[in-house]
Design a protein around this motif. Structure first.
Motif, PDB file in Angstrom:
ATOM      1  N   ARG A  61      18.357  13.105 -20.524  1.00  0.00           N
ATOM      2  CA  ARG A  61      17.569  12.260 -21.266  1.00  0.00           C
ATOM      3  C   ARG A  61      18.007  11.638 -22.630  1.00  0.00           C
ATOM      4  O   ARG A  61      18.593  10.669 -23.160  1.00  0.00           O
ATOM      5  N   HIS A  62      18.231  12.495 -23.463  1.00  0.00           N
ATOM      6  CA  HIS A  62      18.558  12.538 -24.805  1.00  0.00           C
ATOM      7  C   HIS A  62      19.755  12.917 -25.245  1.00  0.00           C
ATOM      8  O   HIS A  62      20.269  13.673 -26.195  1.00  0.00           O
ATOM      9  N   CYS A  63      20.363  13.708 -23.849  1.00  0.00           N
ATOM     10  CA  CYS A  63      21.798  14.316 -24.089  1.00  0.00           C
ATOM     11  C   CYS A  63      22.931  13.530 -23.005  1.00  0.00           C
ATOM     12  O   CYS A  63      22.399  13.316 -22.163  1.00  0.00           O
ATOM     13  N   VAL A  85      27.984  15.572 -25.721  1.00  0.00           N
ATOM     14  CA  VAL A  85      28.436  16.370 -25.768  1.00  0.00           C
ATOM     15  C   VAL A  85      30.045  16.518 -26.393  1.00  0.00           C
ATOM     16  O   VAL A  85      30.570  17.558 -27.428  1.00  0.00           O
ATOM     17  N   ASN A  86      30.581  15.941 -25.266  1.00  0.00           N
ATOM     18  CA  ASN A  86      32.231  16.370 -25.766  1.00  0.00           C
ATOM     19  C   ASN A  86      32.341  15.637 -27.620  1.00  0.00           C
ATOM     20  O   ASN A  86      33.398  16.093 -28.460  1.00  0.00           O
ATOM     21  N   ALA A  87      32.371  14.141 -27.752  1.00  0.00           N
ATOM     22  CA  ALA A  87      32.330  14.285 -29.293  1.00  0.00           C
ATOM     23  C   ALA A  87      31.323  14.902 -30.440  1.00  0.00           C
ATOM     24  O   ALA A  87      31.883  15.075 -31.008  1.00  0.00           O
ATOM     25  N   VAL A  88      30.052  15.747 -30.356  1.00  0.00           N
ATOM     26  CA  VAL A  88      30.120  16.126 -30.796  1.00  0.00           C
ATOM     27  C   VAL A  88      30.529  17.434 -31.166  1.00  0.00           C
ATOM     28  O   VAL A  88      31.189  18.379 -31.863  1.00  0.00           O
ATOM     29  N   LEU A  89      31.377  18.096 -29.670  1.00  0.00           N
ATOM     30  CA  LEU A  89      32.092  19.323 -29.993  1.00  0.00           C
ATOM     31  C   LEU A  89      33.565  19.132 -30.623  1.00  0.00           C
ATOM     32  O   LEU A  89      34.335  19.259 -31.587  1.00  0.00           O
ATOM     33  N   CYS A  90      34.257  17.775 -30.224  1.00  0.00           N
ATOM     34  CA  CYS A  90      35.260  17.061 -31.264  1.00  0.00           C
ATOM     35  C   CYS A  90      35.281  17.210 -32.638  1.00  0.00           C
ATOM     36  O   CYS A  90      35.995  18.140 -33.393  1.00  0.00           O
ATOM     37  N   ALA A 148      26.908   8.391 -29.346  1.00  0.00           N
ATOM     38  CA  ALA A 148      28.481   8.859 -29.771  1.00  0.00           C
ATOM     39  C   ALA A 148      29.881   7.647 -30.365  1.00  0.00           C
ATOM     40  O   ALA A 148      30.894   8.582 -30.511  1.00  0.00           O
ATOM     41  N   ALA A 149      29.515   6.765 -30.372  1.00  0.00           N
ATOM     42  CA  ALA A 149      30.355   5.707 -30.817  1.00  0.00           C
ATOM     43  C   ALA A 149      29.459   6.406 -32.482  1.00  0.00           C
ATOM     44  O   ALA A 149      31.624   6.036 -32.727  1.00  0.00           O
TER      45      ALA A 149
END
Length: 769
Positions: free
Chosen positions: A309-311, A316-321, A387-388
């Motif tokens: 919903r908010h994820c 998640v991949n952008a945050v991990l990067c 994410a963008a």
């Protein structure tokens, strides 16, 4: 003579008459010590029983019940008396007697539970040793492995590691005054010690350096408590002083959802959940407060609950990067060109997912389930926009902001598709409403900041329709980032809401400025308009909430808010130097005074940042302030040869170059800035730099001898060349000079700068490409 009869109820169970041939059961003697589990039944003598003198039989001793029999008796189903260490049956039979219980009072069920608990603890011990072997440096892991080979017990090894960590923590408790020391000269420069410098009256300066500097203002000393007074304060008050006494990098983020995350459910790049949880933790600790693009609480709750919903997998991949840049234990994190770098793998996965998500079509209204599908599509659009913006930041760190800006443009387009900047309809749920409004302001703030620094017209002419709430009145709308320092149980806020709102208000002002300055090329803003923006910015500074005031600021992002303010003033006022204007509130203060004051404040803030927090930890925007001030110092170096403050200015240059060098361990752009600014420095200053800053010559090399520069670290950046003043930057941009062209020019050159006899003219040409 008739025998005496008992009044016990058991007499009613007698076998008829006194002539019964069956023997009655008699109680055990009173002097026998009974165990906890035995049952003693005291009965009266039978009608035919009496003392020995009367001819009656002596009472027999009743066998005590046994709580747990030995293994041999249980196997052969013998009546075990439970005697330890050997029961009577095993002693008579001469067999080995072993008990599964550790005490006479422990039952077999209790023994099974105890052994189960011991197995769990043993498993936990082995798991912890495995984690130690996986995460510790190679030398430590090798020592632990050798202990295992020598036969040491797992619990002994773990105890040794834990006690060793405790001793190290005790030895590394941050010193309250001198956590970091300046290179070259240990004191704060005299020219910064002005009576009107508000940052020398701050509590962070009092904790970091007060006492090492002779302050000429005794009333300021009396106005601030000493460090000894702080240490004598109650425990709660001392906990509140932790941010002033310990570096931010020693803190940890406290959030109940962080430990519940299973990141491997959201990415295909790695299955190591422990590693990815730490990466996400470091992202929130070091970068989230400054580059805020989504609501932390909603994101973590949905990620832990596996609810899209908010994820999303993309987010998640952008945050991990970006978290990989923040994770200090990750080797080679600055190698953005390296395909084996796990941060680069997260980036590749995020780019792939973005291409898919950005092209998801709007659901058709002819679909019977249109409303639900449209709601899901809006939620996916929201996480894609967030994410963008993260992808744009990542490309900036890699020196490819020319590519990264496309993600922000696409994010604004998607925001218009879902009417993100308009008021939210009343039927929308409270969490979606908050997430939409929060993301709208994050996107507006980011595009305004980027437009100003890249000298571009803003993508949005005005802020979102829904105003931001006051963080003091509605803290849930903003969320809070809680941290805890070593050896302190209390959790402390970073004042995320106040920080985010202050930055949004600041960039709302600068968005108006960019619309007037950059919408048309070569437009020079009139003096009265510049002064108007200057006054608006000063009003913003006066209205900052208490945690962000010069008196109270302490955390890295709090300090950077003031750095940004002073950097903007330097660029804003530089073209107006020498013009006849005075401040109506301060008649004796000219624009030249305001410009000089901003430079003094910027240098003071950077020194305070280093004193309290150091420069080693990742900070995505710190490089801008380090490079800007260092360029000012390098640009005025010729005039400093005969200055009384020459050594102080050199000390500042060394400190700033140290900061750039430390940030070059984290991301690519800092590596390039390090080489560029070393190229502009004088040879004697570069030689001094190598004495006081641990830096390899290869990192400073320019020209053909610079190792692996063009092939692996390609710079595609529109970042303006370091220059003082917006007009000078705009003029350089009009000639096609930017960060990428500077890197290309210096790479092609041989010698110069710090590696030959440099002149002012050569430095000027290098800086202009």
């Amino acid at each position: 003579m008739p025998s005496s009869r008992s009044t016990s109820p058991f007499d009613k169970l007698s076998y008829g008459t006194s002539t019964s041939s069956l023997r009655r059961l008699l109680p055990a003697s009173n002097d026998e010590a009974a165990s906890e589990a035995s049952v003693n039944l005291e009965t009266s003598p039978t009608p035919g029983s009496s003392a020995a003198g009367t001819g009656q039989a002596a009472p027999r001793r009743r066998r005590q019940a046994t709580t747990a029999a030995c293994r041999a008796c249980r196997k052969r189903k013998s009546k075990c008396d439970g005697a330890r260490p050997t029961c009577s049956v095993c002693r008579d039979r001469k067999t080995k007697c072993e008990f599964d219980t550790i005490a006479a009072t422990e039952t077999h069920t209790q023994a099974l539970k105890r052994k189960y608990t011991e197995l769990l603890q043993q498993k936990s011990t082995f798991e912890q040793i495995y984690e130690v072997l996986r995460s510790r440096p190679e030398k430590e892991a090798e020592e632990i492995f050798q202990r295992i080979r020598r036969g040491a017990e797992a619990s002994s090894i773990l105890r040794h590691v834990n006690y060793g960590d405790v001793l190290v923590q005790m030895a590394l408790v941050p010193e309250t005054r001198f956590r970091y020391e300046f290179p070259y000269l240990p004191d704060m420069p005299i020219y910064l010690q002005r009576h009107d410098n508000p940052y020398l009256d701050s509590e962070v300066f009092d904790c970091a350096l007060r006492g090492a500097v002779e302050q000429p203002q005794p009333q300021q000393q009396r106005a601030l408590p000493s460090v000894n007074d702080m240490l004598g304060s109650p425990r709660d008050a001392l906990d509140q002083r932790d941010p002033y006494l310990k570096p931010y990098s020693s803190a940890i983020v406290v959030d109940p959802w962080l430990d519940s995350l299973t990141p491997s459910n959201w990415t295909l790049v790695s299955s190591d959940d422990n590693f990815m949880r730490q990466v996400i933790h470091d992202y929130f600790l070091y970068d989230y407060d400054w580059f805020t693009f989504f609501h932390k609480d909603y994101f973590l709750q949905d990620m832990a609950s596996d609810r899209p919903r908010h994820c999303s997998r993309l987010l998640v991949n952008a945050v991990l990067c970006i978290g990989c840049y923040c994770h200090r234990k990750l080797p080679g994190r600055s190698e953005s060109w390296n395909p084996r770098n796990i941060g680069n793998q997260f980036l590749a996965e995020a780019k792939r997912l973005f291409e898919v998500e950005a092209e998801v079509p709007r659901p058709s209204m002819l679909d019977p389930e249109w409303q639900q599908k449209y709601h899901d599509w809006e939620c996916r659009r929201l996480t894609t926009i967030q994410a963008a913006l993260l992808l744009n930041v990542i490309y900036n760190l890699n020196g490819s902001d020319r590519l990264g800006w496309r993600y922000t443009i696409r994010a604004v387009e998607m925001a218009h598709e879902i009417r993100l900047f308009q008021a939210v309809p009343s039927h929308v749920s409270s969490d979606i409403r908050c997430a939409r409004e929060f993301t709208a302001w994050c996107l507006f703030t980011w595009q305004s900041l980027s437009s100003y620094h890249y000298l571009k017209p803003p993508l949005m002419a005005r802020p979102p329709e829904t105003p931001m709430p006051d963080p003091s009145e509605n803290p849930q709308w903003w969320g809070e980032l809680w941290i805890r320092y070593p050896q302190t149980p209390a959790r402390l806020p970073t004042h995320h809401g106040h920080l985010a709102k202050a930055r949004a208000d600041f960039w709302t002002i600068m968005n108006d400025f960019s619309l007037l300055s950059f919408s048309q090329p070569h437009v020079k803003m009139p003096l009265d308009q510049v002064v108007g923006f200057y006054n608006r910015l000063r009003g913003w500074l006066r209205n900052l909430p208490e945690p962000l005031t010069p008196k109270r600021l302490v955390l890295p992002h709090h300090l950077k808010v003031h750095m940004h303010y002073n950097c903007v003033l330097i660029d804003l006022l530089k073209p107006l130097l020498g013009l006849n204007w005075s401040d109506t509130t301060q008649p004796n203060k000219t624009l030249d005074d305001a410009h000089h004051e901003a430079a003094i404040h910027l240098e003071t803030l950077l020194r305070l940042y280093y004193l309290r927090h150091g420069f080693e930890a990742f900070d995505g925007f710190l490089l801008h302030f380090l490079g800007s001030l260092n360029f000012i110092k390098i640009n005025t170096r010729e005039a400093q040869d005969n200055s009384l403050f020459l050594e102080s200015h050199r000390s500042t240059m060394l400190l700033l170059m140290k900061g750039i060098r430390d940030q070059s361990q984290c991301h690519t752009v800092a590596k390039m800035v390090l080489r560029l600014q070393a190229h502009l420095m004088r040879s004697d200053d570069v030689a001094l730099l190598k004495r006081f800053v641990d830096i390899e010559t290869a990192r400073l090399a320019c020209g053909p001898e610079s190792p692996r520069l063009v092939e692996e670290e390609v710079i595609l950046s529109d970042w303006p060349a370091y220059e003082i003043g917006l007009e000078a930057k705009a003029e350089q941009k009009s000639r096609g000079v930017d960060f990428a062209s500077m890197v290309s020019s210096v790479t092609a050159e041989g010698g110069g700068g710090g590696y030959g006899e440099s002149t002012s003219g050569s430095r000027s040409s290098a800086s202009s490409g």
